[in-house]
Design an enzyme around this catalytic site. Structure first.
Site, PDB file in Angstrom:
ATOM      1  N   HIS A 103       0.799  -1.220   0.000  1.00 16.32           N
ATOM      2  CA  HIS A 103       0.000   0.000   0.000  1.00 16.32           C
ATOM      3  C   HIS A 103       0.836   1.276   0.000  1.00 16.32           C
ATOM      4  O   HIS A 103       0.288   2.372   0.092  1.00 16.32           O
ATOM      5  CB  HIS A 103      -0.929   0.033   1.225  1.00 16.32           C
ATOM      6  CG  HIS A 103      -1.905  -1.094   1.270  1.00 16.32           C
ATOM      7  ND1 HIS A 103      -1.673  -2.241   1.995  1.00 16.32           N
ATOM      8  CD2 HIS A 103      -3.108  -1.263   0.659  1.00 16.32           C
ATOM      9  CE1 HIS A 103      -2.686  -3.078   1.855  1.00 16.32           C
ATOM     10  NE2 HIS A 103      -3.585  -2.521   1.043  1.00 16.32           N
ATOM     11  N   ASP A 203      34.067 -29.168  19.802  1.00 16.66           N
ATOM     12  CA  ASP A 203      34.239 -30.545  19.371  1.00 16.66           C
ATOM     13  C   ASP A 203      35.551 -30.722  18.611  1.00 16.66           C
ATOM     14  O   ASP A 203      35.581 -30.816  17.385  1.00 16.66           O
ATOM     15  CB  ASP A 203      33.052 -30.986  18.501  1.00 16.66           C
ATOM     16  CG  ASP A 203      33.049 -32.496  18.243  1.00 16.66           C
ATOM     17  OD1 ASP A 203      34.090 -33.138  18.499  1.00 16.66           O
ATOM     18  OD2 ASP A 203      32.023 -33.023  17.796  1.00 16.66           O
ATOM     19  N   HIS A 206      36.154 -34.646  16.814  1.00 20.62           N
ATOM     20  CA  HIS A 206      35.785 -35.122  15.481  1.00 20.62           C
ATOM     21  C   HIS A 206      36.845 -34.824  14.423  1.00 20.62           C
ATOM     22  O   HIS A 206      36.829 -35.410  13.339  1.00 20.62           O
ATOM     23  CB  HIS A 206      34.452 -34.486  15.046  1.00 20.62           C
ATOM     24  CG  HIS A 206      34.596 -33.108  14.476  1.00 20.62           C
ATOM     25  ND1 HIS A 206      34.900 -32.003  15.239  1.00 20.62           N
ATOM     26  CD2 HIS A 206      34.494 -32.637  13.189  1.00 20.62           C
ATOM     27  CE1 HIS A 206      34.952 -30.932  14.476  1.00 20.62           C
ATOM     28  NE2 HIS A 206      34.719 -31.286  13.229  1.00 20.62           N
ATOM     29  N   HIS A 211      37.421 -35.548   9.525  1.00 19.41           N
ATOM     30  CA  HIS A 211      38.166 -34.808   8.506  1.00 19.41           C
ATOM     31  C   HIS A 211      39.482 -35.496   8.142  1.00 19.41           C
ATOM     32  O   HIS A 211      40.416 -34.833   7.662  1.00 19.41           O
ATOM     33  CB  HIS A 211      38.465 -33.396   9.011  1.00 19.41           C
ATOM     34  CG  HIS A 211      37.257 -32.583   9.327  1.00 19.41           C
ATOM     35  ND1 HIS A 211      36.188 -32.473   8.469  1.00 19.41           N
ATOM     36  CD2 HIS A 211      36.942 -31.823  10.414  1.00 19.41           C
ATOM     37  CE1 HIS A 211      35.272 -31.680   9.011  1.00 19.41           C
ATOM     38  NE2 HIS A 211      35.702 -31.285  10.191  1.00 19.41           N
ATOM     39  N   ASP A 359      31.218 -31.872   7.860  1.00 22.68           N
ATOM     40  CA  ASP A 359      30.449 -31.472   9.037  1.00 22.68           C
ATOM     41  C   ASP A 359      28.952 -31.462   8.751  1.00 22.68           C
ATOM     42  O   ASP A 359      28.148 -31.931   9.571  1.00 22.68           O
ATOM     43  CB  ASP A 359      30.884 -30.079   9.505  1.00 22.68           C
ATOM     44  CG  ASP A 359      32.241 -30.099  10.192  1.00 22.68           C
ATOM     45  OD1 ASP A 359      32.657 -31.170  10.664  1.00 22.68           O
ATOM     46  OD2 ASP A 359      32.889 -29.036  10.247  1.00 22.68           O
TER      47      ASP A 359
END
Length: 438
Positions: A103, A203, A206, A211, A359
């Site tokens: 509007h 973390d 991991h 990896h 990941d």
């Protein structure tokens, strides 16, 4: 929904699986966490001039952050106060006003309602424009990093950051400061927002496993972690502060994920800057300046200092997020070095990055394994090095030896539980003080 004391147990070490799946938990997070906490919006380097703006989200609320005529900042909901349409559809840019396409209501860069079509003929001048501006959001900046909160009772941003600010100053207080290279890369992951936040907050476990292939390709200081075959607890630390923020650090590894010429150039820059950093922040934080960090500012802002990726995990329901990724660099770096770091960030943690892909798959699987009703009745365990946290006379928060650790993740879930219980900020402050002295 279960009681919070059932969802998080043993001082953050046990998490009920439903917190990664249930809609009721998610909606309560929107109210008790994302509507109360300070959330990252943008950076000074993204909106430097009057009229520059950035559109982002806080939880699932769409917001505009705009640079004002006096150089200050304002943030407001991107929703017209007439019928609720968005007043801005671009992700960012430069504007003198924001006009609703439905509007034609026009709002200034300060969010105030400036113009209403047919104000005299149809409204008969009987409209209080001052009361119909876009809803304002509290906004503050720390060293150029701009955050917002919906909660007027929330502590100041510096108090919210708590001891985390002391650590971040090791790289933020460099001459010239820090900037973000954008525009941000964007992607969708089908996971709960807490999965990546907990991964970045601490973390380290991991890295050598998830990896392994990437580490072998990259080589360098982290290659020996491949397959979790070798690890020296003296090689780093984990830190958690009572406000739920935290990080792990690998000493002398800031350039570790920049192999080849980029790594050589970056290491040379670090070596040159280190004496300057020592003069500004002291010897202890100079050591942090030269380390590689994995970190989260609670609830959903994460970064890897060294790799220099900077991320926000924007929730889009309990099982989906939108990922925003910038590159973090020092303003005084040579342009060639900035672009090398930016290219490496895209290669590793960009939308199709070799590490981001590892990941992302794990985040999604950790969320969607909870689809099953019986699976969801179980719990998850984060007990690594529990009880081995210590205080340090110089370093804020709780410190744990070894970057392969879960103390900072437990700290994140302790804070999550406190907020989800609906505790007022003054009570949280008392709890935080007690925790930091434990």
């Amino acid at each position: 929904m279960k009681a919070i004391k059932q969802l998080i147990q043993q001082d953050g070490a046990i998490q009920d699986r439903s917190i990664y799946w249930d809609e009721d938990v998610y909606q309560k997070e929107m109210e008790y966490i994302f509507a109360r906490c300070w959330l990252f919006l943008t950076h000074d380097s993204v909106i430097p001039e009057t009229g520059d703006y950035q559109v982002t989200t806080m939880g699932e609320d769409n917001v505009i952050v705009a640079r004002q005529k006096d150089g200050g900042l304002k943030a407001f909901l991107n929703s017209c106060t007439h019928r609720g349409n968005y007043v801005c559809f671009s992700e960012g840019g430069h504007a003198r006003s924001f006009v609703c396409p439905y509007h034609g209501w026009a709002f200034g860069i300060d969010g105030e309602l400036d113009d209403v079509p047919l104000e005299e003929q149809a409204y008969f001048n009987d409209i209080d424009k001052k009361a119909l501006g876009l809803r304002q959001i509290r906004v503050e900046s720390y060293k150029g990093f701009i955050f917002g909160t919906f909660d007027e009772e929330a502590p100041s941003l510096i108090d919210y950051l708590g001891g985390m600010a002391w650590y971040m100053d090791s790289f933020m207080d460099v001459p010239g400061g820090i900037e973000l290279i954008g525009p941000p890369m964007k992607s969708i992951l089908n996971c709960n927002w807490k999965n990546p936040s907990e991964n970045f907050v601490g973390d380290g476990y991991h890295v050598g496993w998830a990896h392994a292939s990437a580490l072998q390709i990259a080589g360098g200081a982290l290659e020996k972690m491949k397959g979790l075959n070798d690890y020296d607890p003296a090689s780093g630390l984990q830190v958690t502060v009572p406000e739920g923020h935290g990080f792990g650090i690998i000493w002398d590894a800031a350039a570790a994920l920049h192999p080849g010429p980029p790594g050589v150039a970056y290491q040379k820059w670090l070596d040159q800057r280190s004496p300057v950093v020592r003069e500004i922040v002291g010897e202890t934080r100079e050591k942090f300046y030269n380390g590689h960090w994995d970190a989260t500012i609670f609830p959903n802002c994460s970064f890897l200092y060294g790799t220099n990726t900077f991320k926000v995990w924007q929730p889009r329901g309990p099982r989906e997020i939108e990922v925003f990724t910038w590159t973090l660099v020092e303003k005084e770096m040579p342009e060639e070095l900035k672009q090398m770091i930016h290219a490496d960030n895209m290669l590793t943690f960009g939308t199709a990055g070799i590490l981001e892909s590892d990941d992302g798959e794990n985040f999604e699987n950790c969320t969607h394994s909870n689809r099953g009703y019986s699976t969801r009745q179980g719990s998850l365990y984060l007990g690594m090095a529990k009880g081995r946290e210590r205080t340090d006379p110089e370093m804020p928060g709780l410190v744990s030896d070894g970057w392969v650790n879960e103390s900072s993740t437990r700290g994140m879930y302790r804070r999550w539980a406190e907020l989800m219980e609906g505790r007022p900020w003054n009570e949280l402050s008392k709890t935080a003080k007690t925790a930091s002295q434990a």
